[in-house]
Motif scaffolding. Sequence first.
Motif: not given
Length: 200
Positions: A95-97, A113-119
């Motif tokens: 979804g390019r979220l 949850v954010s991309r930073g959390d996943l990174l």
Amino acid sequence: MKHPRTVDDVMSHVVVSVRSDTTAPEIARSMRRWGVHTVPVVSPEGRVVGVVSESAVLGGEEPGGPTAGRLMAAPAVTVPRGASIAGAARLMERGRLKRLPVVDEDGCPVGFVSRGDLLRACLRSDSEIAEDVRHELVTHLGPGDDAALTVRVADGAVTLTGSLPASVPADRALRLARAVPGVVDAAAELGPGTRRAAER
């Protein structure tokens, strides 16, 4: 300490939600107060029905401006708190979220949850990455003959060797491998009858 494996392990537990009749100025004030850039819109029962981003609010703060019901993106893309890190990463990529609301079994928001959390979850050893790649392949492609496929990881680069079930394209296995947090590259060196594939 156990390495984070689910969304619940890495998400922010701060939940700031609004109702569909919340006005743009009220949304903006909540965002500023809590330091968030996205808020879920909930139904009277508390379930997530949409998401309002900071960019959607911009320009909507004039008196009598639009409400959350008009500004929100719907239906909302959400992720269960028990979802895998890789599963959340795939949802964001598809979804390019940048952020996803995390919901409980009733669809009510329990965090973000954010991309930073996943990174941050990507800072892991090669052995941990290999374990998750094997798990993703078995989960999505079926157990098949586990001994026929070997997963090797070196500095985050995954190499699949051996053979895949005849019905499974190598490109699909590579896409699943690349969705695992920490993977920087993926290639397949498969046996006779299966062409070599790589994805970068």
